[in-house]
Design a protein around this motif. Structure first.
Motif, mmCIF file in Angstrom:
data_model
loop_
_atom_site.group_PDB
_atom_site.id
_atom_site.type_symbol
_atom_site.label_atom_id
_atom_site.label_comp_id
_atom_site.label_asym_id
_atom_site.label_seq_id
_atom_site.Cartn_x
_atom_site.Cartn_y
_atom_site.Cartn_z
ATOM 1 N N ARG A 50 0.830 -1.203 0.000
ATOM 2 C CA ARG A 50 0.000 0.000 0.000
ATOM 3 C C ARG A 50 0.864 1.253 0.000
ATOM 4 N N ALA A 61 -5.146 1.052 -8.387
ATOM 5 C CA ALA A 61 -5.254 -0.364 -8.059
ATOM 6 C C ALA A 61 -3.952 -1.069 -8.427
ATOM 7 N N VAL A 63 -1.862 -4.159 -9.435
ATOM 8 C CA VAL A 63 -2.174 -5.413 -10.120
ATOM 9 C C VAL A 63 -0.887 -6.208 -10.307
ATOM 10 N N GLN A 78 -8.877 -4.546 -16.606
ATOM 11 C CA GLN A 78 -9.414 -4.069 -15.338
ATOM 12 C C GLN A 78 -8.710 -4.821 -14.217
ATOM 13 N N PRO A 79 -8.618 -4.234 -13.045
ATOM 14 C CA PRO A 79 -7.917 -4.896 -11.934
ATOM 15 C C PRO A 79 -8.567 -6.232 -11.586
ATOM 16 N N ARG A 81 -8.626 -9.597 -8.657
ATOM 17 C CA ARG A 81 -8.324 -9.950 -7.268
ATOM 18 C C ARG A 81 -6.980 -10.648 -7.215
ATOM 19 N N VAL A 98 -4.294 2.138 -12.913
ATOM 20 C CA VAL A 98 -3.830 0.779 -12.654
ATOM 21 C C VAL A 98 -2.319 0.813 -12.496
#
Length: 258
Positions: A50, A61, A63, A78-79, A81, A98
């Motif tokens: 973070r 985000a 990735v 798109q990001p 999980r 991203v």
């Protein structure tokens, strides 16, 4: 200690190669360990990731992928999980907000950008992936998103240097069988061994692919224990664990400038 973000002048988009400086991890992996594959506290790793992301592109985000020392590339539309990470060694995207993430602990992290087209890439180039063409595959995937090879800049971050990277005859033979000219990336070591210049080899592959702006940072992960994690150093010291550096690149929502 504050977070240590290393920038490359060649890249005109938000990015950084991070050292182990800063972060909340303790023990053998003290500092900014960003690898969940270590025995570190997952909460500490998450906090370190973070902090790194916020230092490059707040709110973006992060990735990543499950790195396998190959040459597969995943395109990020798109990001996803963390549990859905693809098995690959490079990522590309044209989506703002991203952050593409590479983890290393001696392998070469390579960041790419065509700032005009708004396309970025990141590759994990260990010796296997570098020889298999992971950087070439990354460039092709960026072009599929609209990048122009003549505009793409690349930077090679902290990795193990020739002076620290002794390999055997069989290792050198693989490279020389692929191209006899690869002999120039090896120098004499102990009997039956050689020293390999991974950074120079990756730079050569980029130049051979037509990339005219390549920045090699020349930072040896093995030699600087106080600044970088190193798998080989940990192995030589018979340490039971090692940390991972993170390298990040992305596109800001309001433009490509860092």
């Amino acid at each position: 200690m504050s977070i240590d973000a290393i920038l490359a002048s060649a890249l005109a988009v938000p990015h950084a190669f991070f050292s182990r400086g800063g972060g909340v991890s303790t023990g053998l992996v003290a500092g900014l360990n960003c690898g969940f594959g270590s025995a570190d506290d997952p909460a500490a790793v998450a906090e370190n990731r973070r902090r790194a992301a916020d230092a490059v592109l707040p709110g973006a985000a992060l990735v990543g992928m499950y790195q396998i020392h190959g040459h597969a590339v995943a395109t990020v539309a798109q990001p996803w999980r963390d549990a859905d990470r693809p098995h690959a060694d490079a990522l590309v995207t044209d989506r703002p907000g991203v952050l593409l993430a590479i983890l290393t602990a001696d392998c070469a992290p390579v960041l790419f950008a065509d700032a005009q087209a708004g396309v970025v890439g990141a590759a994990h180039a260990g010796w296997k992936g570098a020889l298999a063409g992971v950087t070439d595959a990354t460039l092709a995937a960026m072009e599929a998103l609209g990048a122009d090879r003549s505009r793409i800049a690349a930077a090679i971050g902290p990795c193990i240097a020739r002076a620290s990277y002794e390999v055997d005859d069989g290792f050198a033979r693989r490279f020389e069988e692929a191209d006899p000219a690869n002999e120039r990336f090896f120098s004499a070591g102990q009997p039956g061994h050689h020293r390999f210049d991974l950074e120079a080899y990756v730079a050569h592959r980029l130049a051979a692919a037509g990339i005219t702006r390549v920045e090699a940072l020349g930072l040896d992960t093995y030699a600087h224990a106080d600044r970088f994690y190193s798998f080989r150093r940990a192995t030589h010291r018979r340490e039971p664990d090692y940390g991972r550096q993170i390298s990040l690149i992305g596109l800001a929502s309001g433009g490509s400038d860092a």
